[in-house]
Scaffold this motif. Structure first.
Motif, short mmCIF file in Angstrom:
data_model
loop_
_atom_site.label_atom_id
_atom_site.label_comp_id
_atom_site.label_asym_id
_atom_site.label_seq_id
_atom_site.Cartn_x
_atom_site.Cartn_y
_atom_site.Cartn_z
N GLU A 193 0.83 -1.21 0.00
CA GLU A 193 0.00 0.00 0.00
C GLU A 193 0.86 1.26 0.00
OE1 GLU A 193 -2.98 0.12 3.03
OE2 GLU A 193 -3.65 -1.93 2.58
N ALA A 194 1.95 1.23 0.78
CA ALA A 194 2.85 2.38 0.82
C ALA A 194 3.49 2.60 -0.54
CB ALA A 194 3.92 2.17 1.88
N GLU A 195 3.86 1.51 -1.21
CA GLU A 195 4.44 1.64 -2.55
C GLU A 195 3.44 2.24 -3.53
OE1 GLU A 195 6.52 -1.08 -6.03
OE2 GLU A 195 5.65 -2.04 -4.27
N ASN A 196 2.20 1.77 -3.48
CA ASN A 196 1.16 2.32 -4.35
C ASN A 196 0.91 3.80 -4.07
OD1 ASN A 196 0.79 -0.07 -5.71
ND2 ASN A 196 -0.85 -0.77 -4.36
N ASP A 197 0.90 4.15 -2.79
CA ASP A 197 0.70 5.55 -2.42
C ASP A 197 1.85 6.42 -2.93
OD1 ASP A 197 -1.66 4.96 -1.18
OD2 ASP A 197 -0.84 5.00 0.86
N LEU A 198 3.08 5.93 -2.81
CA LEU A 198 4.22 6.70 -3.28
C LEU A 198 4.20 6.84 -4.80
CD1 LEU A 198 7.09 5.39 -1.00
CD2 LEU A 198 6.05 7.65 -0.98
N LEU A 199 3.80 5.79 -5.50
CA LEU A 199 3.69 5.88 -6.95
C LEU A 199 2.65 6.91 -7.37
CD1 LEU A 199 3.95 2.12 -7.99
CD2 LEU A 199 5.63 3.92 -8.38
N ALA A 200 1.50 6.89 -6.69
CA ALA A 200 0.45 7.85 -7.00
C ALA A 200 0.91 9.27 -6.70
CB ALA A 200 -0.81 7.52 -6.20
N ARG A 201 1.59 9.45 -5.57
CA ARG A 201 2.10 10.77 -5.22
C ARG A 201 3.12 11.25 -6.25
NH1 ARG A 201 2.78 13.73 -0.13
NH2 ARG A 201 1.38 12.19 0.73
N GLY A 202 3.98 10.33 -6.71
CA GLY A 202 4.95 10.68 -7.73
C GLY A 202 4.30 11.10 -9.03
N ARG A 203 3.23 10.39 -9.42
CA ARG A 203 2.50 10.76 -10.64
C ARG A 203 1.91 12.16 -10.51
NH1 ARG A 203 -0.32 6.06 -10.24
NH2 ARG A 203 1.03 4.41 -10.97
N LEU A 204 1.33 12.44 -9.35
CA LEU A 204 0.74 13.76 -9.13
C LEU A 204 1.79 14.87 -9.21
CD1 LEU A 204 -1.72 13.02 -6.21
CD2 LEU A 204 -2.32 13.62 -8.56
N VAL A 205 2.95 14.62 -8.61
CA VAL A 205 4.01 15.63 -8.63
C VAL A 205 4.48 15.86 -10.06
CG1 VAL A 205 6.41 16.06 -7.95
CG2 VAL A 205 4.76 15.27 -6.27
N LEU A 206 4.70 14.78 -10.79
CA LEU A 206 5.15 14.94 -12.18
C LEU A 206 4.11 15.63 -13.03
CD1 LEU A 206 7.05 11.60 -12.88
CD2 LEU A 206 7.99 13.88 -12.46
N ASP A 207 2.84 15.28 -12.82
CA ASP A 207 1.78 15.95 -13.58
C ASP A 207 1.72 17.44 -13.25
OD1 ASP A 207 1.11 13.61 -14.81
OD2 ASP A 207 -0.66 13.22 -13.55
N ARG A 208 1.97 17.76 -12.00
CA ARG A 208 1.87 19.15 -11.57
C ARG A 208 3.03 19.99 -12.10
NH1 ARG A 208 2.26 19.19 -5.73
NH2 ARG A 208 0.32 18.06 -5.84
N TYR A 209 4.25 19.44 -12.06
CA TYR A 209 5.42 20.25 -12.36
C TYR A 209 6.08 19.96 -13.71
CZ TYR A 209 5.10 21.61 -7.51
OH TYR A 209 4.65 22.10 -6.32
N ALA A 210 5.91 18.76 -14.24
CA ALA A 210 6.63 18.40 -15.46
C ALA A 210 5.92 18.87 -16.72
CB ALA A 210 6.84 16.89 -15.51
#
Length: 92
Positions: A52-69
């Protein structure tokens, strides 16, 4: 001149106290974090929690990349889309 020496000693003392306080805070925070990790490792569902922690981190990473990249759409492109939408609404 005595005031300057007293003030300098006071500033040095404050710096030492500040450094000691920060070190104590870091040690206590690290100790608390290690205790939490130990408690998590003792759980029987540790593998599920890790997944679950891995899935949460992946989702958070996607959000960050979508926001800034990704670059935001061009301003004129947005205006053109609004104009087309208004025209389509007016024609209907």
């Amino acid at each position: 001149m005595a005031r300057e020496a007293g003030r300098r000693g006071g500033l040095d003392e404050q710096a030492v106290l500040l450094a000691a306080g920060l070190a104590d805070l870091a040690v206590s925070t690290l100790g608390s974090a290690l205790g939490t990790v130990r408690g998590l490792l003792r759980r029987s569902d540790a593998a599920d929690l890790a997944a679950e922690a891995e899935n949460d981190l992946l989702a958070r990473g996607r959000l960050v990349l979508d926001r800034y990249a990704s670059a935001p759409p061009a301003h004129l492109e947005v205006l053109a889309r609004h104009a087309l939408a208004r025209r389509a609404a007016g024609d209907a």
